[in-house]
Design an enzyme around this catalytic site. Structure first.
Site, PDB file in Angstrom:
ATOM      1  CD  GLU A 128     -68.047  16.730 100.383  1.00 40.93           C
ATOM      2  OE1 GLU A 128     -68.062  17.883 101.123  1.00 40.93           O
ATOM      3  OE2 GLU A 128     -66.633  16.426 101.533  1.00 40.93           O
ATOM      4  CB  ALA A 150     -65.127  31.630 101.662  1.00 42.14           C
ATOM      5  CE  LYS A 198     -68.643  30.929 103.534  1.00 39.51           C
ATOM      6  NZ  LYS A 198     -67.607  30.502 104.032  1.00 39.51           N
ATOM      7  NE  ARG A 204     -59.497  30.326 105.035  1.00 48.37           N
ATOM      8  CZ  ARG A 204     -59.166  30.754 105.879  1.00 48.37           C
ATOM      9  NH1 ARG A 204     -58.882  31.543 107.170  1.00 48.37           N
ATOM     10  NH2 ARG A 204     -59.115  29.008 107.157  1.00 48.37           N
ATOM     11  CD  GLN A 219     -66.011  20.092 108.979  1.00 49.13           C
ATOM     12  OE1 GLN A 219     -66.668  19.504 108.348  1.00 49.13           O
ATOM     13  NE2 GLN A 219     -64.926  21.109 108.405  1.00 49.13           N
ATOM     14  CB  ALA A 255     -59.252  18.275 100.570  1.00 49.68           C
ATOM     15  CE1 TYR A 312     -65.769  25.088 107.914  1.00 53.18           C
ATOM     16  CE2 TYR A 312     -66.244  27.259 107.679  1.00 53.18           C
ATOM     17  CZ  TYR A 312     -65.919  26.057 107.518  1.00 53.18           C
ATOM     18  OH  TYR A 312     -65.159  25.789 106.512  1.00 53.18           O
ATOM     19  CB  THR A 363     -63.781  17.685  98.114  1.00 51.15           C
ATOM     20  OG1 THR A 363     -62.716  16.799  97.101  1.00 51.15           O
ATOM     21  CG2 THR A 363     -64.286  17.003  98.404  1.00 51.15           C
ATOM     22  CE1 TYR A 364     -60.375  23.012  91.436  1.00 55.34           C
ATOM     23  CE2 TYR A 364     -59.219  23.100  93.178  1.00 55.34           C
ATOM     24  CZ  TYR A 364     -59.587  23.539  91.950  1.00 55.34           C
ATOM     25  OH  TYR A 364     -58.329  24.188  91.336  1.00 55.34           O
TER      26      TYR A 364
HETATM   27  P1  FAD Z   1     -63.826  31.601 105.236  1.00 51.20           P
HETATM   28  O1  FAD Z   1     -65.180  31.680 105.069  1.00 51.20           O
HETATM   29  O2  FAD Z   1     -63.472  32.652 104.297  1.00 51.20           O
HETATM   30  O3  FAD Z   1     -63.159  31.091 106.304  1.00 51.20           O
HETATM   31  C1  FAD Z   1     -62.174  31.211 107.521  1.00 51.20           C
HETATM   32  C2  FAD Z   1     -62.094  32.063 108.472  1.00 51.20           C
HETATM   33  O4  FAD Z   1     -61.798  33.403 108.356  1.00 51.20           O
HETATM   34  C3  FAD Z   1     -63.317  31.822 109.548  1.00 51.20           C
HETATM   35  O5  FAD Z   1     -62.638  31.854 110.662  1.00 51.20           O
HETATM   36  C4  FAD Z   1     -64.091  32.913 109.906  1.00 51.20           C
HETATM   37  O6  FAD Z   1     -64.669  33.029 110.676  1.00 51.20           O
HETATM   38  C5  FAD Z   1     -63.205  33.887 109.260  1.00 51.20           C
HETATM   39  N1  FAD Z   1     -63.259  35.190 108.531  1.00 51.20           N
HETATM   40  C6  FAD Z   1     -63.848  35.381 107.308  1.00 51.20           C
HETATM   41  N2  FAD Z   1     -64.479  35.739 105.759  1.00 51.20           N
HETATM   42  C7  FAD Z   1     -63.257  37.578 106.721  1.00 51.20           C
HETATM   43  C8  FAD Z   1     -63.326  38.526 107.425  1.00 51.20           C
HETATM   44  N3  FAD Z   1     -63.992  39.346 106.222  1.00 51.20           N
HETATM   45  N4  FAD Z   1     -62.595  38.618 108.256  1.00 51.20           N
HETATM   46  C9  FAD Z   1     -62.160  38.587 108.499  1.00 51.20           C
HETATM   47  N5  FAD Z   1     -62.239  37.374 108.839  1.00 51.20           N
HETATM   48  C10 FAD Z   1     -62.785  36.500 108.205  1.00 51.20           C
HETATM   49  N6  FAD Z   1     -61.459  22.560 101.800  1.00 51.20           N
HETATM   50  C11 FAD Z   1     -60.793  22.396 100.721  1.00 51.20           C
HETATM   51  O7  FAD Z   1     -59.394  22.454 100.533  1.00 51.20           O
HETATM   52  N7  FAD Z   1     -61.662  22.244  99.214  1.00 51.20           N
HETATM   53  C12 FAD Z   1     -63.004  21.545  99.358  1.00 51.20           C
HETATM   54  O8  FAD Z   1     -63.548  21.100  98.549  1.00 51.20           O
HETATM   55  C13 FAD Z   1     -62.947  22.215 100.620  1.00 51.20           C
HETATM   56  N8  FAD Z   1     -64.663  21.660 101.038  1.00 51.20           N
HETATM   57  C14 FAD Z   1     -65.169  21.920 102.103  1.00 51.20           C
HETATM   58  C15 FAD Z   1     -66.749  21.536 102.136  1.00 51.20           C
HETATM   59  C16 FAD Z   1     -67.071  22.462 103.383  1.00 51.20           C
HETATM   60  C17 FAD Z   1     -69.104  21.820 103.414  1.00 51.20           C
HETATM   61  C18 FAD Z   1     -66.746  22.566 104.318  1.00 51.20           C
HETATM   62  C19 FAD Z   1     -67.602  23.307 105.575  1.00 51.20           C
HETATM   63  C20 FAD Z   1     -65.860  22.488 104.593  1.00 51.20           C
HETATM   64  C21 FAD Z   1     -64.834  22.543 103.143  1.00 51.20           C
HETATM   65  N9  FAD Z   1     -63.331  22.526 102.851  1.00 51.20           N
HETATM   66  C22 FAD Z   1     -62.763  22.360 101.925  1.00 51.20           C
HETATM   67  C23 FAD Z   1     -62.974  23.004 103.914  1.00 51.20           C
HETATM   68  C24 FAD Z   1     -62.328  24.873 104.005  1.00 51.20           C
HETATM   69  O9  FAD Z   1     -61.308  25.116 102.514  1.00 51.20           O
HETATM   70  C25 FAD Z   1     -61.508  25.217 105.421  1.00 51.20           C
HETATM   71  O10 FAD Z   1     -62.573  24.880 106.441  1.00 51.20           O
HETATM   72  C26 FAD Z   1     -60.789  26.326 105.461  1.00 51.20           C
HETATM   73  O11 FAD Z   1     -59.977  26.817 106.161  1.00 51.20           O
HETATM   74  C27 FAD Z   1     -62.415  27.718 105.105  1.00 51.20           C
HETATM   75  O12 FAD Z   1     -63.080  27.841 104.062  1.00 51.20           O
HETATM   76  P2  FAD Z   1     -64.137  28.932 104.403  1.00 51.20           P
HETATM   77  O13 FAD Z   1     -64.475  28.708 102.863  1.00 51.20           O
HETATM   78  O14 FAD Z   1     -64.856  28.319 105.157  1.00 51.20           O
HETATM   79  O15 FAD Z   1     -63.704  30.250 104.885  1.00 51.20           O
END
Ligand code: FAD
Length: 288
Positions: A17, A124, A164, A108, A175, A51, A144, A48-49
């Site tokens: 990454e 997401a 998802k 997300r 993570q 961050a 996570y 990444t995007y």
């Molecule tokens: P989600 O999957 O939407 O989850 C977020 C929270 O919402 C979780 O607590 C989940 O349990 C909850 N949730 C999900 N769906 C629902 C639902 N239907 N109802 C109720 N609760 C729900 N950030 C950046 O800005 N740029 C990047 O490039 C970037 N790359 C990353 C790469 C990896 C491998 C990882 C692990 C993280 C990365 N992040 C990045 C960080 C990420 O954007 C954050 O962790 C963010 O807070 C959550 O994103 P997510 O896509 O996991 O969210």
């Protein structure tokens, strides 16, 4: 090529990454990093995007496009949705598609208190669904091992993770974590919950103490005593800490591979020296 299909090969998938530098004037640093890493032959490189919840420019697409066209490697473009509406996401998808990018890590994004979310995408899984409906992309998602910081508990987080995957995520990247037992427990629970897609383990080598403090604040990863003792012992000797950090990451990877992990995703922090040292140390292991 679809990233999920890499997992049907008889080897552990290994990816890197990188992140776009904060200043556009430093963009060359990313290409120096890639020049230094291309002959380690990663299966794909993710970019990444925006961050930290910031709104990004086109640098993710630019870098991903060069990974594809100049380095001949598969790019995985990260994309966050919480600060965009559907029309804006549609435009970004068009740009990625016009540049031949087929793989997206749909996220997300963090909620930035200074930027009110646009509320057209709340999770997401909604972005995954949107991309799936549009077509033309393979979709990955984040997971996570210790639960997402917003989740009440890991079971709740895994329930949401399943949504998802059901929406169309075909591969998951984890993570970072420093204690493999969290990852093994997470994978077992995810499989029990019916999540069958490949799960890649995210490994971040320690470069310095402040990097780890920042990361732990952001994602809440637990630090096992073996790890904190290493940090304490070498915190005033940057070279020794870097060497110990490389050894710690290699040790984590050897254990993960021995336990049958689907893949390793190395958070390079744009540090080609460390990424190269780790790639070379594990080459014989991931191909065995
Ligand atoms: P989600 O999957 O939407 O989850 C977020 C929270 O919402 C979780 O607590 C989940 O349990 C909850 N949730 C999900 N769906 C629902 C639902 N239907 N109802 C109720 N609760 C729900 N950030 C950046 O800005 N740029 C990047 O490039 C970037 N790359 C990353 C790469 C990896 C491998 C990882 C692990 C993280 C990365 N992040 C990045 C960080 C990420 O954007 C954050 O962790 C963010 O807070 C959550 O994103 P997510 O896509 O996991 O969210």
């Amino acid at each position: 090529m679809q990233i999920a299909s890499l997992f049907s090969q008889d080897k552990v998938v290994f990816s890197l990454e990188v992140f776009p530098p904060k200043k556009t004037s430093s963009i060359d640093t990313i290409y120096n990093t890639l020049d230094n890493l291309k002959d380690t032959h990663p299966d794909f490189i993710s970019v990444t995007y925006g961050a930290g919840g910031s709104v990004a420019d086109t640098s993710t697409c630019d870098i991903a496009s060069r990974i594809l066209n100049e380095y001949g490697l598969i790019p995985l473009a990260h994309l966050t949705c919480v600060n965009y509406n559907k029309q804006e996401i549609g435009q970004i998808l068009d740009l990625l598609s016009d540049n031949g990018i087929k793989n997206i890590l749909a996220l997300r994004g963090d909620i930035n208190p200074n930027i009110p979310p646009k509320k057209e995408f709340n999770y997401a899984s909604e972005l995954v669904e949107f991309i799936k409906d549009r077509g033309g992309f393979y979709i990955s998602g984040a997971c996570y091992p210790e639960g997402h910081m917003d989740s009440e508990n890991l079971d709740e987080d895994i329930k949401n993770l399943k949504k998802k995957v059901e929406a169309g995520a075909e591969h998951l990247v984890s993570q970072l974590f420093f204690d493999n037992t969290y990852f093994y427990d997470f994978v077992e629970r995810a499989r029990k919950a019916g999540i069958r897609v490949p799960i890649q383990a995210g490994i971040m080598p320690v470069l310095n103490k402040s990097q780890i403090e920042r990361m732990v604040t952001l994602c809440g990863a637990s630090l096992p005593s073996k790890f904190t003792k290493m940090m304490q012992k070498f915190e005033h000797s940057p070279e020794a800490l870097r060497e110990a950090g490389i050894a710690y990451a290699v040790d984590q990877i050897v254990d993960l591979v021995s336990q049958g992990v689907d893949g390793i995703h190395l958070y390079t922090m744009n540090n080609p020296y460390v990424a190269r040292r780790i790639s070379e140390s594990i080459k014989g292991i991931i191909h065995a």
